[in-house]
Design a protein around this motif. Structure first.
Motif, PDB file in Angstrom:
ATOM      1  N   SER A  99      67.707  72.275  31.503  1.00  0.00           N
ATOM      2  CA  SER A  99      67.912  71.071  30.697  1.00  0.00           C
ATOM      3  C   SER A  99      67.822  71.386  29.211  1.00  0.00           C
ATOM      4  O   SER A  99      67.228  72.384  28.805  1.00  0.00           O
ATOM      5  CB  SER A  99      66.873  70.003  31.073  1.00  0.00           C
ATOM      6  OG  SER A  99      65.571  70.492  30.857  1.00  0.00           O
ATOM      7  N   SER A 100      68.398  70.514  28.398  1.00  0.00           N
ATOM      8  CA  SER A 100      68.479  70.732  26.960  1.00  0.00           C
ATOM      9  C   SER A 100      67.264  70.154  26.240  1.00  0.00           C
ATOM     10  O   SER A 100      66.520  69.342  26.793  1.00  0.00           O
ATOM     11  CB  SER A 100      69.753  70.083  26.396  1.00  0.00           C
ATOM     12  OG  SER A 100      70.903  70.640  26.988  1.00  0.00           O
ATOM     13  N   ALA A 101      67.091  70.582  25.009  1.00  0.00           N
ATOM     14  CA  ALA A 101      66.019  70.043  24.162  1.00  0.00           C
ATOM     15  C   ALA A 101      66.484  68.747  23.506  1.00  0.00           C
ATOM     16  O   ALA A 101      67.687  68.529  23.312  1.00  0.00           O
ATOM     17  CB  ALA A 101      65.626  71.065  23.102  1.00  0.00           C
ATOM     18  N   CYS A 102      65.547  67.896  23.180  1.00  0.00           N
ATOM     19  CA  CYS A 102      65.871  66.618  22.550  1.00  0.00           C
ATOM     20  C   CYS A 102      66.295  66.832  21.100  1.00  0.00           C
ATOM     21  O   CYS A 102      65.688  67.616  20.370  1.00  0.00           O
ATOM     22  CB  CYS A 102      64.670  65.683  22.620  1.00  0.00           C
ATOM     23  SG  CYS A 102      64.989  64.045  21.937  1.00  0.00           S
ATOM     24  N   THR A 103      67.340  66.128  20.675  1.00  0.00           N
ATOM     25  CA  THR A 103      67.854  66.252  19.314  1.00  0.00           C
ATOM     26  C   THR A 103      67.341  65.148  18.393  1.00  0.00           C
ATOM     27  O   THR A 103      67.619  65.170  17.195  1.00  0.00           O
ATOM     28  CB  THR A 103      69.386  66.200  19.325  1.00  0.00           C
ATOM     29  OG1 THR A 103      69.810  64.931  19.854  1.00  0.00           O
ATOM     30  CG2 THR A 103      69.971  67.321  20.158  1.00  0.00           C
ATOM     31  N   PHE A 140      59.517  48.193  24.165  1.00  0.00           N
ATOM     32  CA  PHE A 140      59.471  48.551  22.752  1.00  0.00           C
ATOM     33  C   PHE A 140      58.052  48.922  22.310  1.00  0.00           C
ATOM     34  O   PHE A 140      57.826  49.979  21.729  1.00  0.00           O
ATOM     35  CB  PHE A 140      60.006  47.397  21.894  1.00  0.00           C
ATOM     36  CG  PHE A 140      60.047  47.721  20.425  1.00  0.00           C
ATOM     37  CD1 PHE A 140      61.146  48.383  19.887  1.00  0.00           C
ATOM     38  CD2 PHE A 140      58.989  47.395  19.590  1.00  0.00           C
ATOM     39  CE1 PHE A 140      61.189  48.704  18.536  1.00  0.00           C
ATOM     40  CE2 PHE A 140      59.025  47.709  18.239  1.00  0.00           C
ATOM     41  CZ  PHE A 140      60.122  48.361  17.719  1.00  0.00           C
ATOM     42  N   LYS A 141      57.088  48.054  22.586  1.00  0.00           N
ATOM     43  CA  LYS A 141      55.718  48.323  22.142  1.00  0.00           C
ATOM     44  C   LYS A 141      55.126  49.540  22.848  1.00  0.00           C
ATOM     45  O   LYS A 141      54.405  50.338  22.239  1.00  0.00           O
ATOM     46  CB  LYS A 141      54.836  47.089  22.399  1.00  0.00           C
ATOM     47  CG  LYS A 141      55.176  45.898  21.517  1.00  0.00           C
ATOM     48  CD  LYS A 141      54.228  44.735  21.780  1.00  0.00           C
ATOM     49  CE  LYS A 141      54.549  43.551  20.879  1.00  0.00           C
ATOM     50  NZ  LYS A 141      53.637  42.394  21.133  1.00  0.00           N
ATOM     51  N   TYR A 142      55.424  49.660  24.134  1.00  0.00           N
ATOM     52  CA  TYR A 142      54.884  50.776  24.915  1.00  0.00           C
ATOM     53  C   TYR A 142      55.376  52.117  24.380  1.00  0.00           C
ATOM     54  O   TYR A 142      54.603  53.072  24.247  1.00  0.00           O
ATOM     55  CB  TYR A 142      55.280  50.602  26.383  1.00  0.00           C
ATOM     56  CG  TYR A 142      54.723  51.668  27.296  1.00  0.00           C
ATOM     57  CD1 TYR A 142      53.393  51.651  27.683  1.00  0.00           C
ATOM     58  CD2 TYR A 142      55.540  52.693  27.768  1.00  0.00           C
ATOM     59  CE1 TYR A 142      52.879  52.626  28.523  1.00  0.00           C
ATOM     60  CE2 TYR A 142      55.039  53.678  28.604  1.00  0.00           C
ATOM     61  CZ  TYR A 142      53.702  53.629  28.986  1.00  0.00           C
ATOM     62  OH  TYR A 142      53.201  54.611  29.808  1.00  0.00           O
ATOM     63  N   LEU A 143      56.677  52.198  24.066  1.00  0.00           N
ATOM     64  CA  LEU A 143      57.234  53.452  23.569  1.00  0.00           C
ATOM     65  C   LEU A 143      56.931  53.670  22.093  1.00  0.00           C
ATOM     66  O   LEU A 143      56.851  54.815  21.636  1.00  0.00           O
ATOM     67  CB  LEU A 143      58.758  53.475  23.797  1.00  0.00           C
ATOM     68  CG  LEU A 143      59.199  53.557  25.261  1.00  0.00           C
ATOM     69  CD1 LEU A 143      60.716  53.492  25.357  1.00  0.00           C
ATOM     70  CD2 LEU A 143      58.691  54.832  25.912  1.00  0.00           C
ATOM     71  N   ILE A 175      61.839  62.463  21.589  1.00  0.00           N
ATOM     72  CA  ILE A 175      61.366  62.090  20.259  1.00  0.00           C
ATOM     73  C   ILE A 175      62.456  61.266  19.570  1.00  0.00           C
ATOM     74  O   ILE A 175      63.623  61.341  19.944  1.00  0.00           O
ATOM     75  CB  ILE A 175      61.026  63.329  19.392  1.00  0.00           C
ATOM     76  CG1 ILE A 175      62.271  64.230  19.262  1.00  0.00           C
ATOM     77  CG2 ILE A 175      59.853  64.090  19.952  1.00  0.00           C
ATOM     78  CD1 ILE A 175      62.074  65.405  18.317  1.00  0.00           C
ATOM     79  N   GLY A 176      62.050  60.463  18.581  1.00  0.00           N
ATOM     80  CA  GLY A 176      63.041  59.736  17.783  1.00  0.00           C
ATOM     81  C   GLY A 176      63.520  58.460  18.434  1.00  0.00           C
ATOM     82  O   GLY A 176      62.735  57.616  18.870  1.00  0.00           O
ATOM     83  N   ILE A 177      64.840  58.326  18.578  1.00  0.00           N
ATOM     84  CA  ILE A 177      65.479  57.094  19.032  1.00  0.00           C
ATOM     85  C   ILE A 177      65.930  57.241  20.481  1.00  0.00           C
ATOM     86  O   ILE A 177      66.509  58.256  20.871  1.00  0.00           O
ATOM     87  CB  ILE A 177      66.682  56.750  18.136  1.00  0.00           C
ATOM     88  CG1 ILE A 177      66.200  56.448  16.715  1.00  0.00           C
ATOM     89  CG2 ILE A 177      67.437  55.547  18.688  1.00  0.00           C
ATOM     90  CD1 ILE A 177      67.333  56.197  15.735  1.00  0.00           C
ATOM     91  N   LEU A 178      65.664  56.209  21.263  1.00  0.00           N
ATOM     92  CA  LEU A 178      66.101  56.145  22.660  1.00  0.00           C
ATOM     93  C   LEU A 178      66.990  54.918  22.833  1.00  0.00           C
ATOM     94  O   LEU A 178      66.623  53.819  22.426  1.00  0.00           O
ATOM     95  CB  LEU A 178      64.887  56.056  23.591  1.00  0.00           C
ATOM     96  CG  LEU A 178      65.182  55.952  25.084  1.00  0.00           C
ATOM     97  CD1 LEU A 178      65.803  57.247  25.593  1.00  0.00           C
ATOM     98  CD2 LEU A 178      63.904  55.643  25.864  1.00  0.00           C
ATOM     99  N   VAL A 179      68.155  55.103  23.428  1.00  0.00           N
ATOM    100  CA  VAL A 179      69.130  54.022  23.604  1.00  0.00           C
ATOM    101  C   VAL A 179      69.284  53.728  25.095  1.00  0.00           C
ATOM    102  O   VAL A 179      69.514  54.644  25.894  1.00  0.00           O
ATOM    103  CB  VAL A 179      70.497  54.398  23.004  1.00  0.00           C
ATOM    104  CG1 VAL A 179      71.459  53.210  23.091  1.00  0.00           C
ATOM    105  CG2 VAL A 179      70.346  54.853  21.559  1.00  0.00           C
ATOM    106  N   GLY A 180      69.120  52.462  25.466  1.00  0.00           N
ATOM    107  CA  GLY A 180      69.254  52.058  26.866  1.00  0.00           C
ATOM    108  C   GLY A 180      69.960  50.728  26.994  1.00  0.00           C
ATOM    109  O   GLY A 180      70.334  50.098  25.993  1.00  0.00           O
TER     110      GLY A 180
END
Length: 288
Positions: free
Chosen positions: A101-105, A197-200, A184-189
């Motif tokens: 698997s790849s690293a997070c960008t 939102f608060k949990y992450l 890390i950073g931004i997650l899109v779902g």
């Protein structure tokens, strides 16, 4: 492509065997593997099959491996013997799928997809996954089986994944914790991840998701709105390739071990398939 798959599989097996010996407790022993075929050859065949175009593994093995690819696999065993050897490759396949698997960008996309194991009309007569699979529901209707939760980057590289029964909600905190370790950073779902939102945010992850019709609109930046609009072309395209081109989902499994081996093989095969089809061109900017 076959040579490339074998090279990486063989190198990984050498590393895996060396590391496994270091972490074994004194007095423990691994069940002996006895066959003229090596684990790396078994893994290569299983990883190559999703790209072969065959929908049935038995037909692929008997026509290709025992036929056209006999020179590449001179020590190939019979089909029945190969099925007996597949469980030996389960643990290496599962670790290889995680290692490749790849690293997070900094920009990630999350979604889940169903993996049905039988027709919903046959749930009560199904025996192979009795007590393991569960009935779930997607936007396309009810199914019986499992869910594959995937996180990818903006280049469609798979960052992490996990399997759950079909009745587990996408926003389940246990599932999120399993696949958020590298993020890390931004997650899109999609809208299935509303309420996280608060949990992450406590984990320094900002999630962007769609809104239900009865929810108030929230102000988002232009770049975040762009990422949300591009979600389908990234994560759903990845799932489409896994299912349509690599035959990730089918209902012919005869044991849970075969199901897991097939799932891990498809996820590994996706990395090689993506490289072969030259799908590595950036779809989105790497940073916001």
């Amino acid at each position: 492509m076959l040579t490339t798959i074998f090279y990486y599989s063989d190198e990984f097996c050498k590393f895996f065997e060396k590391e496994a010996q270091q972490y074994m407790l004194p007095g423990d022993s691994i069940k002996p593997f006895s066959s003229r075929m090596t684990i790396s050859e078994i893994m290569t065949i299983m990883i190559y099959w999703p790209q072969s175009g065959y929908k049935n593994f038995k037909v692929f093995y008997e026509k290709e491996v025992l036929g056209h690819l006999r020179q590449e696999f001179p020590n190939a065993v019979s089909y029945n013997r190969f099925i007996e050897l597949k469980p030996y490759a389960l643990l290496p396949l599962s670790v290889f799928a995680k290692c490749i698997s790849s690293a997070c960008t900094g920009i990630s996309f999350i979604d889940s997809t169903k993996l049905g194991v039988c027709n919903v009309k046959r749930i009560y007569s199904h025996e192979v996954f009795k007590g393991i699979a569960r009935q779930g529901k997607t936007s396309m209707g009810w199914f019986f089986g499992f869910k594959l939760h995937i996180v990818t980057d903006q280049f469609r590289n798979i960052i992490d994944f996990t399997l759950t029964p079909g009745n587990v909600h996408d926003a389940n905190h246990i599932v999120i914790d399993k696949i958020m370790k590298k993020i890390i950073g931004i997650l899109v779902g999609d809208r299935g991840y509303i309420g996280l939102f608060k949990y992450l945010y406590k984990q320094d992850i900002k999630i962007i998701h769609g809104l239900r019709s009865n929810m108030k609109n929230q102000l988002v930046s232009l770049s975040e709105k762009f990422l949300l609009n591009r979600r389908a072309s990234v994560i759903e395209t990845t799932i489409g390739v896994l299912k349509d081109h690599l035959c990730l989902e089918h209902t012919r499994h005869r044991s849970p071990i075969n199901f897991l081996c097939h799932t891990f093989s498809c996820l590994i095969s996706y990395a090689f398939y993506k490289a072969r089809k030259m799908l590595t061109a950036p779809l989105l900017p790497a940073t916001t």
